[in-house]
Design a protein around this motif. Structure first.
Motif, PDB file in Angstrom:
ATOM      1  N   THR A  90      40.024  49.572  46.198  1.00 32.17           N
ATOM      2  CA  THR A  90      40.402  50.039  44.862  1.00 32.17           C
ATOM      3  C   THR A  90      40.078  49.028  43.773  1.00 32.17           C
ATOM      4  O   THR A  90      40.043  49.388  42.594  1.00 32.17           O
ATOM      5  N   THR A  91      39.859  47.757  44.160  1.00 30.98           N
ATOM      6  CA  THR A  91      39.566  46.705  43.176  1.00 30.98           C
ATOM      7  C   THR A  91      38.286  45.976  43.557  1.00 30.98           C
ATOM      8  O   THR A  91      38.088  45.621  44.728  1.00 30.98           O
ATOM      9  N   ILE A  92      37.445  45.736  42.565  1.00 33.95           N
ATOM     10  CA  ILE A  92      36.231  44.943  42.750  1.00 33.95           C
ATOM     11  C   ILE A  92      36.384  43.657  41.951  1.00 33.95           C
ATOM     12  O   ILE A  92      36.541  43.688  40.731  1.00 33.95           O
ATOM     13  N   ALA A  93      36.352  42.528  42.656  1.00 36.01           N
ATOM     14  CA  ALA A  93      36.376  41.212  42.003  1.00 36.01           C
ATOM     15  C   ALA A  93      34.943  40.694  41.952  1.00 36.01           C
ATOM     16  O   ALA A  93      34.227  40.750  42.953  1.00 36.01           O
ATOM     17  N   LEU A  94      34.532  40.212  40.801  1.00 31.63           N
ATOM     18  CA  LEU A  94      33.156  39.749  40.635  1.00 31.63           C
ATOM     19  C   LEU A  94      33.108  38.316  40.164  1.00 31.63           C
ATOM     20  O   LEU A  94      33.880  37.897  39.289  1.00 31.63           O
ATOM     21  N   ASP A  95      32.189  37.553  40.737  1.00 36.78           N
ATOM     22  CA  ASP A  95      31.846  36.235  40.239  1.00 36.78           C
ATOM     23  C   ASP A  95      31.050  36.419  38.954  1.00 36.78           C
ATOM     24  O   ASP A  95      30.558  37.511  38.659  1.00 36.78           O
ATOM     25  N   ALA A 153      24.331  48.491  34.182  1.00 31.47           N
ATOM     26  CA  ALA A 153      24.423  49.827  34.776  1.00 31.47           C
ATOM     27  C   ALA A 153      25.425  49.857  35.925  1.00 31.47           C
ATOM     28  O   ALA A 153      26.173  50.829  36.088  1.00 31.47           O
ATOM     29  N   ALA A 154      25.439  48.795  36.733  1.00 33.85           N
ATOM     30  CA  ALA A 154      26.356  48.748  37.874  1.00 33.85           C
ATOM     31  C   ALA A 154      27.807  48.725  37.416  1.00 33.85           C
ATOM     32  O   ALA A 154      28.653  49.463  37.957  1.00 33.85           O
ATOM     33  N   HIS A 200      33.167  50.804  37.164  1.00 34.43           N
ATOM     34  CA  HIS A 200      34.446  50.655  36.467  1.00 34.43           C
ATOM     35  C   HIS A 200      35.136  51.997  36.267  1.00 34.43           C
ATOM     36  O   HIS A 200      36.328  52.061  35.974  1.00 34.43           O
ATOM     37  N   ARG A 201      34.397  53.100  36.460  1.00 32.99           N
ATOM     38  CA  ARG A 201      34.996  54.432  36.353  1.00 32.99           C
ATOM     39  C   ARG A 201      35.847  54.784  37.569  1.00 32.99           C
ATOM     40  O   ARG A 201      36.717  55.665  37.491  1.00 32.99           O
ATOM     41  N   THR A 202      35.575  54.130  38.676  1.00 33.76           N
ATOM     42  CA  THR A 202      36.251  54.479  39.929  1.00 33.76           C
ATOM     43  C   THR A 202      37.090  53.346  40.516  1.00 33.76           C
ATOM     44  O   THR A 202      37.872  53.572  41.445  1.00 33.76           O
ATOM     45  N   HIS A 203      36.918  52.132  40.007  1.00 34.96           N
ATOM     46  CA  HIS A 203      37.611  50.982  40.563  1.00 34.96           C
ATOM     47  C   HIS A 203      38.159  50.090  39.437  1.00 34.96           C
ATOM     48  O   HIS A 203      37.637  50.091  38.321  1.00 34.96           O
ATOM     49  N   ARG A 204      39.180  49.347  39.754  1.00 37.05           N
ATOM     50  CA  ARG A 204      39.674  48.302  38.863  1.00 37.05           C
ATOM     51  C   ARG A 204      38.760  47.083  39.032  1.00 37.05           C
ATOM     52  O   ARG A 204      38.477  46.671  40.166  1.00 37.05           O
ATOM     53  N   LEU A 205      38.297  46.504  37.935  1.00 39.06           N
ATOM     54  CA  LEU A 205      37.422  45.348  37.999  1.00 39.06           C
ATOM     55  C   LEU A 205      38.156  44.107  37.506  1.00 39.06           C
ATOM     56  O   LEU A 205      38.862  44.144  36.490  1.00 39.06           O
ATOM     57  N   ALA A 219      39.797  44.363  33.898  1.00 36.12           N
ATOM     58  CA  ALA A 219      41.233  44.511  33.680  1.00 36.12           C
ATOM     59  C   ALA A 219      41.937  43.166  33.722  1.00 36.12           C
ATOM     60  O   ALA A 219      43.051  43.023  33.201  1.00 36.12           O
ATOM     61  N   ALA A 220      41.314  42.184  34.367  1.00 35.89           N
ATOM     62  CA  ALA A 220      41.894  40.836  34.445  1.00 35.89           C
ATOM     63  C   ALA A 220      40.763  39.830  34.568  1.00 35.89           C
ATOM     64  O   ALA A 220      39.697  40.135  35.115  1.00 35.89           O
ATOM     65  N   ILE A 221      41.016  38.637  34.042  1.00 40.57           N
ATOM     66  CA  ILE A 221      40.011  37.571  34.083  1.00 40.57           C
ATOM     67  C   ILE A 221      40.687  36.309  34.599  1.00 40.57           C
ATOM     68  O   ILE A 221      41.712  35.864  34.047  1.00 40.57           O
ATOM     69  N   GLU A 222      40.131  35.743  35.654  1.00 37.99           N
ATOM     70  CA  GLU A 222      40.655  34.514  36.252  1.00 37.99           C
ATOM     71  C   GLU A 222      39.550  33.450  36.220  1.00 37.99           C
ATOM     72  O   GLU A 222      38.510  33.603  36.863  1.00 37.99           O
TER      73      GLU A 222
END
Length: 234
Positions: free
Chosen positions: A5-10, A108-109, A114-119, A144-147
Motif C-alpha cells: 500500500t506504500t511506496i518509499a522512494l530514494d 510518468a511513474a 501515486h493514484r493507487t499507493h501512498r508515496l 505524503a511524507a518526507i524523511e
C-alpha cells in the motif's frame, strides 16, 4: 503475500541525477592539485577520506568538501596554498547549486503510482540541500511524507515504516543503492525494488540478494507499477 500500500522512494540517482556532479567535482579537485602533487592515487585517497569521514560529517556536499580539503592537505604535506583551498570551497558550493535533472520515466511513474499507493520519500544527506533539490524537482506534491535521514539502516527503516505506513509487510522501498536502499529495507521486513544507476558510488554497492521473493530489479522506473503488482503475486 501482503498487499503493498506504500511506496518509499530514494531521491539521489533514483529520482534525479546526483553522482554525476560529484564526478565533475572530483575532476576539478584533481585539476586544482595538479601542480602540487603527483600522487597517482589521488582520487582513491579522496574517496577513502570521504568514506572515513562519513561518521563525522555525514553524507552530502558539505561533508564531501571538508574531505576534499583534508585530502588536499595530506597529499601536499600541508603545502597547498590558501588560494587552492578557496577554489576547493568554491567547488563545494557549486555542488549545492547544480540544477536538478529528473531521471527518465520518473514523472510518468510517480503520476501513475501515486493514484493507487501512498508515496513517501526516504533520502539521506544534507537537510538544506535535499530540501532544495526536492523543491526544484517539482515532485514534492506526490509525497505524503518526507524523511531526510543521516543514514539508512534496518532500524531507521523500521521507525519510518512504523510511523508512515501500515507496516513493512505493506511497503516497498525503491532505490539505486543496494547497500542503503535495498538490503536494510529487506532486513526491516519490507519489499525492495532495485533501480541501478550507471554512476552509483562504490560505497553504495553490495551483492544483490539471492532467492528473495520480496526483491526485484528493474532497469528504470517506467516498469515500477507492473513490478509492484508482480511482487504481490504469490
Amino acid at each position: 503475500m501482503a498487499r503493498i500500500t506504500t511506496i518509499a522512494l530514494d531521491a539521489n540517482d533514483t529520482l534525479w541525477q546526483n553522482e554525476q556532479y560529484f564526478r565533475l567535482t572530483e575532476q576539478r579537485f584533481a585539476d586544482l592539485l595538479r601542480d602540487y602533487t603527483d600522487a597517482p592515487d589521488l582520487n582513491d585517497r579522496l574517496i577513502a577520506s570521504v568514506s572515513r569521514d562519513l561518521q563525522h560529517y555525514g553524507f552530502g556536499a558539505k561533508g564531501y568538501t571538508l574531505s576534499m580539503i583534508e585530502t588536499a592537505l595530506k597529499v601536499t604535506d600541508h603545502r597547498v596554498p590558501g588560494s587552492v583551498i578557496a577554489e576547493i570551497l568554491a567547488a563545494g558550493r557549486e555542488l549545492l547549486s547544480y540544477p536538478v535533472q529528473t531521471l527518465p520515466y520518473v514523472d510518468a511513474a510517480l503520476e501513475q503510482v501515486h493514484r493507487t499507493h501512498r508515496l513517501i520519500l526516504v533520502t539521506k544527506g544534507d537537510l538544506f540541500d535535499q530540501e532544495r533539490k526536492l523543491a526544484a524537482s517539482g515532485l514534492a506534491d506526490y509525497f505524503a511524507a518526507i524523511e531526510i535521514v543521516s543514514d539508512k539502516s534496518p532500524k531507521t527503516y523500521a521507525r519510518i515504516f512504523a510511523q508512515h505506513t501500515e507496516g513493512p509487510e505493506h511497503t516497498v522501498m525503491v532505490g539505486n543503492s543496494l547497500r542503503s536502499d535495498i538490503l536494510p529495507a529487506l532486513a526491516a521486513g519490507a519489499f525492495a525494488i532495485y533501480v541501478p544507476h550507471d554512476l552509483t558510488w562504490s560505497y553504495e554497492r553490495a551483492e544483490e540478494p539471492r532467492d528473495q521473493p520480496r526483491y526485484a530489479r528493474i532497469e528504470h522506473l517506467g516498469t515500477l507499477a507492473e513490478t509492484i503488482e508482480n511482487l504481490q503475486t504469490p
